[in-house]
Write a protein that holds these residues in place. Structure first.
Motif, PDB file in Angstrom:
ATOM      1  N   GLN A 128       2.541  21.707   3.297  1.00 47.38           N
ATOM      2  CA  GLN A 128       3.648  21.832   2.337  1.00 47.38           C
ATOM      3  C   GLN A 128       3.404  20.891   1.173  1.00 47.38           C
ATOM      4  O   GLN A 128       2.981  19.738   1.364  1.00 47.38           O
ATOM      5  CB  GLN A 128       4.992  21.493   2.990  1.00 47.38           C
ATOM      6  CG  GLN A 128       5.628  22.637   3.760  1.00 47.38           C
ATOM      7  CD  GLN A 128       4.953  22.848   5.102  1.00 47.38           C
ATOM      8  OE1 GLN A 128       4.710  21.903   5.847  1.00 47.38           O
ATOM      9  NE2 GLN A 128       4.614  24.079   5.399  1.00 47.38           N
ATOM     10  N   LEU A 129       3.667  21.395  -0.019  1.00 49.02           N
ATOM     11  CA  LEU A 129       3.560  20.591  -1.239  1.00 49.02           C
ATOM     12  C   LEU A 129       4.944  20.525  -1.859  1.00 49.02           C
ATOM     13  O   LEU A 129       5.533  21.564  -2.158  1.00 49.02           O
ATOM     14  CB  LEU A 129       2.570  21.228  -2.209  1.00 49.02           C
ATOM     15  CG  LEU A 129       1.130  21.397  -1.712  1.00 49.02           C
ATOM     16  CD1 LEU A 129       0.303  22.174  -2.729  1.00 49.02           C
ATOM     17  CD2 LEU A 129       0.485  20.040  -1.434  1.00 49.02           C
ATOM     18  N   VAL A 130       5.430  19.319  -2.056  1.00 46.61           N
ATOM     19  CA  VAL A 130       6.776  19.125  -2.609  1.00 46.61           C
ATOM     20  C   VAL A 130       6.653  18.466  -3.967  1.00 46.61           C
ATOM     21  O   VAL A 130       6.157  17.339  -4.078  1.00 46.61           O
ATOM     22  CB  VAL A 130       7.643  18.274  -1.675  1.00 46.61           C
ATOM     23  CG1 VAL A 130       9.023  18.066  -2.291  1.00 46.61           C
ATOM     24  CG2 VAL A 130       7.753  18.938  -0.300  1.00 46.61           C
ATOM     25  N   GLU A 131       7.111  19.183  -4.988  1.00 47.32           N
ATOM     26  CA  GLU A 131       7.024  18.700  -6.365  1.00 47.32           C
ATOM     27  C   GLU A 131       8.350  18.114  -6.815  1.00 47.32           C
ATOM     28  O   GLU A 131       9.412  18.512  -6.346  1.00 47.32           O
ATOM     29  CB  GLU A 131       6.644  19.847  -7.297  1.00 47.32           C
ATOM     30  CG  GLU A 131       5.317  20.487  -6.988  1.00 47.32           C
ATOM     31  CD  GLU A 131       5.334  21.988  -7.146  1.00 47.32           C
ATOM     32  OE1 GLU A 131       4.257  22.581  -7.303  1.00 47.32           O
ATOM     33  OE2 GLU A 131       6.435  22.553  -7.112  1.00 47.32           O
ATOM     34  N   SER A 132       8.258  17.208  -7.754  1.00 45.88           N
ATOM     35  CA  SER A 132       9.464  16.645  -8.363  1.00 45.88           C
ATOM     36  C   SER A 132       9.109  16.126  -9.755  1.00 45.88           C
ATOM     37  O   SER A 132       7.925  15.989 -10.089  1.00 45.88           O
ATOM     38  CB  SER A 132      10.038  15.518  -7.506  1.00 45.88           C
ATOM     39  OG  SER A 132       9.109  14.466  -7.394  1.00 45.88           O
ATOM     40  N   GLY A 133      10.141  15.857 -10.549  1.00 46.45           N
ATOM     41  CA  GLY A 133       9.927  15.214 -11.835  1.00 46.45           C
ATOM     42  C   GLY A 133      10.119  16.098 -13.046  1.00 46.45           C
ATOM     43  O   GLY A 133      10.057  15.609 -14.173  1.00 46.45           O
ATOM     44  N   GLY A 134      10.342  17.381 -12.840  1.00 44.86           N
ATOM     45  CA  GLY A 134      10.550  18.245 -13.994  1.00 44.86           C
ATOM     46  C   GLY A 134      11.905  17.991 -14.631  1.00 44.86           C
ATOM     47  O   GLY A 134      12.723  17.215 -14.122  1.00 44.86           O
ATOM     48  N   GLY A 135      12.143  18.631 -15.771  1.00 43.51           N
ATOM     49  CA  GLY A 135      13.418  18.471 -16.440  1.00 43.51           C
ATOM     50  C   GLY A 135      13.352  18.888 -17.883  1.00 43.51           C
ATOM     51  O   GLY A 135      12.401  19.543 -18.314  1.00 43.51           O
ATOM     52  N   LEU A 136      14.383  18.489 -18.614  1.00 40.35           N
ATOM     53  CA  LEU A 136      14.504  18.804 -20.041  1.00 40.35           C
ATOM     54  C   LEU A 136      14.193  17.551 -20.849  1.00 40.35           C
ATOM     55  O   LEU A 136      14.744  16.474 -20.564  1.00 40.35           O
ATOM     56  CB  LEU A 136      15.921  19.298 -20.336  1.00 40.35           C
ATOM     57  CG  LEU A 136      16.289  19.526 -21.807  1.00 40.35           C
ATOM     58  CD1 LEU A 136      15.445  20.641 -22.399  1.00 40.35           C
ATOM     59  CD2 LEU A 136      17.779  19.848 -21.926  1.00 40.35           C
ATOM     60  N   VAL A 137      13.335  17.691 -21.837  1.00 40.11           N
ATOM     61  CA  VAL A 137      12.956  16.558 -22.667  1.00 40.11           C
ATOM     62  C   VAL A 137      12.772  17.040 -24.103  1.00 40.11           C
ATOM     63  O   VAL A 137      12.423  18.210 -24.328  1.00 40.11           O
ATOM     64  CB  VAL A 137      11.668  15.896 -22.128  1.00 40.11           C
ATOM     65  CG1 VAL A 137      10.480  16.844 -22.207  1.00 40.11           C
ATOM     66  CG2 VAL A 137      11.379  14.584 -22.815  1.00 40.11           C
ATOM     67  N   GLN A 138      12.996  16.160 -25.048  1.00 40.99           N
ATOM     68  CA  GLN A 138      12.775  16.507 -26.444  1.00 40.99           C
ATOM     69  C   GLN A 138      11.288  16.444 -26.783  1.00 40.99           C
ATOM     70  O   GLN A 138      10.525  15.698 -26.148  1.00 40.99           O
ATOM     71  CB  GLN A 138      13.551  15.560 -27.352  1.00 40.99           C
ATOM     72  CG  GLN A 138      15.054  15.803 -27.343  1.00 40.99           C
ATOM     73  CD  GLN A 138      15.763  14.991 -28.405  1.00 40.99           C
ATOM     74  OE1 GLN A 138      15.314  13.917 -28.796  1.00 40.99           O
ATOM     75  NE2 GLN A 138      16.888  15.496 -28.882  1.00 40.99           N
ATOM     76  N   ALA A 139      10.903  17.189 -27.781  1.00 40.78           N
ATOM     77  CA  ALA A 139       9.524  17.147 -28.245  1.00 40.78           C
ATOM     78  C   ALA A 139       9.134  15.710 -28.585  1.00 40.78           C
ATOM     79  O   ALA A 139       9.917  14.964 -29.169  1.00 40.78           O
ATOM     80  CB  ALA A 139       9.343  18.046 -29.457  1.00 40.78           C
ATOM     81  N   GLY A 140       7.924  15.348 -28.170  1.00 41.90           N
ATOM     82  CA  GLY A 140       7.446  13.988 -28.352  1.00 41.90           C
ATOM     83  C   GLY A 140       7.725  13.076 -27.184  1.00 41.90           C
ATOM     84  O   GLY A 140       7.199  11.958 -27.118  1.00 41.90           O
ATOM     85  N   GLY A 141       8.543  13.539 -26.270  1.00 38.37           N
ATOM     86  CA  GLY A 141       8.901  12.745 -25.111  1.00 38.37           C
ATOM     87  C   GLY A 141       7.883  12.817 -23.994  1.00 38.37           C
ATOM     88  O   GLY A 141       6.813  13.429 -24.140  1.00 38.37           O
ATOM     89  N   SER A 142       8.234  12.185 -22.876  1.00 39.16           N
ATOM     90  CA  SER A 142       7.323  12.095 -21.732  1.00 39.16           C
ATOM     91  C   SER A 142       8.043  12.469 -20.441  1.00 39.16           C
ATOM     92  O   SER A 142       9.263  12.304 -20.319  1.00 39.16           O
ATOM     93  CB  SER A 142       6.781  10.665 -21.598  1.00 39.16           C
ATOM     94  OG  SER A 142       6.051  10.287 -22.741  1.00 39.16           O
ATOM     95  N   LEU A 143       7.257  12.957 -19.496  1.00 31.84           N
ATOM     96  CA  LEU A 143       7.723  13.219 -18.138  1.00 31.84           C
ATOM     97  C   LEU A 143       6.570  12.926 -17.186  1.00 31.84           C
ATOM     98  O   LEU A 143       5.406  13.048 -17.570  1.00 31.84           O
ATOM     99  CB  LEU A 143       8.144  14.678 -17.957  1.00 31.84           C
ATOM    100  CG  LEU A 143       9.498  15.141 -18.482  1.00 31.84           C
ATOM    101  CD1 LEU A 143       9.624  16.658 -18.308  1.00 31.84           C
ATOM    102  CD2 LEU A 143      10.644  14.430 -17.789  1.00 31.84           C
ATOM    103  N   ARG A 144       6.915  12.586 -15.955  1.00 33.67           N
ATOM    104  CA  ARG A 144       5.900  12.449 -14.920  1.00 33.67           C
ATOM    105  C   ARG A 144       6.264  13.345 -13.750  1.00 33.67           C
ATOM    106  O   ARG A 144       7.340  13.218 -13.176  1.00 33.67           O
ATOM    107  CB  ARG A 144       5.755  11.001 -14.440  1.00 33.67           C
ATOM    108  CG  ARG A 144       4.549  10.833 -13.516  1.00 33.67           C
ATOM    109  CD  ARG A 144       4.328   9.414 -13.067  1.00 33.67           C
ATOM    110  NE  ARG A 144       5.209   9.007 -11.985  1.00 33.67           N
ATOM    111  CZ  ARG A 144       4.950   8.012 -11.139  1.00 33.67           C
ATOM    112  NH1 ARG A 144       3.816   7.329 -11.268  1.00 33.67           N
ATOM    113  NH2 ARG A 144       5.812   7.694 -10.207  1.00 33.67           N
TER     114      ARG A 144
END
Length: 114
Positions: free
Chosen positions: A3-19
């Motif tokens: 099983q692979l469990v992902e997390s960390g997605g979301g809504l961000v403005q252009a130029g922003g960051s996510l992990r």
């Protein structure tokens, strides 16, 4: 079975960051090539980045210099650090594990607003 469990997605403005994070349920992780793929609406799934068991990385041209893939074998986790995000990065991001066969996570939505 893995099983692979992902997390960390979301809504961000252009130029922003996510992990993004993806944790595997079994210790074959350390022997596996791990990858991040994405699929935008109406488009085919495409490779974003991969990292081999030895730590070699490869990136799609569209994300080079902005995204970084890394792995922590102690935690069976692969990361995708995304910076300087663009609206065209909007997609569902999937984690992939390749060992004797391949496994997919359920996907996590990333939305970049302009």
């Amino acid at each position: 079975q893995v099983q692979l469990v992902e997390s960390g997605g979301g809504l961000v403005q252009a130029g922003g960051s996510l992990r993004l994070s993806c944790t595997a349920s079994r210790n074959i992780f350390r022997f596996s090539t791990m990858g991040w793929y994405r699929q935008a609406p109406g488009k085919q799934r495409e490779l974003v980045a991969i990292i081999t068991s030895g730590g070699t990385t490869n990136y799609a041209d569209s994300v080079k210099g902005r995204f970084t893939i890394s792995r922590d074998n102690a935690d069976n986790t692969v990361y995708l650090q995304m910076s300087a995000l663009k609206p065209e990065d909007t997609a569902v991001y999937y984690c992939n594990l390749q060992f004797t066969r391949e496994y997919w996570g359920q996907g996590t939505q990333v939305t970049v607003s302009s």
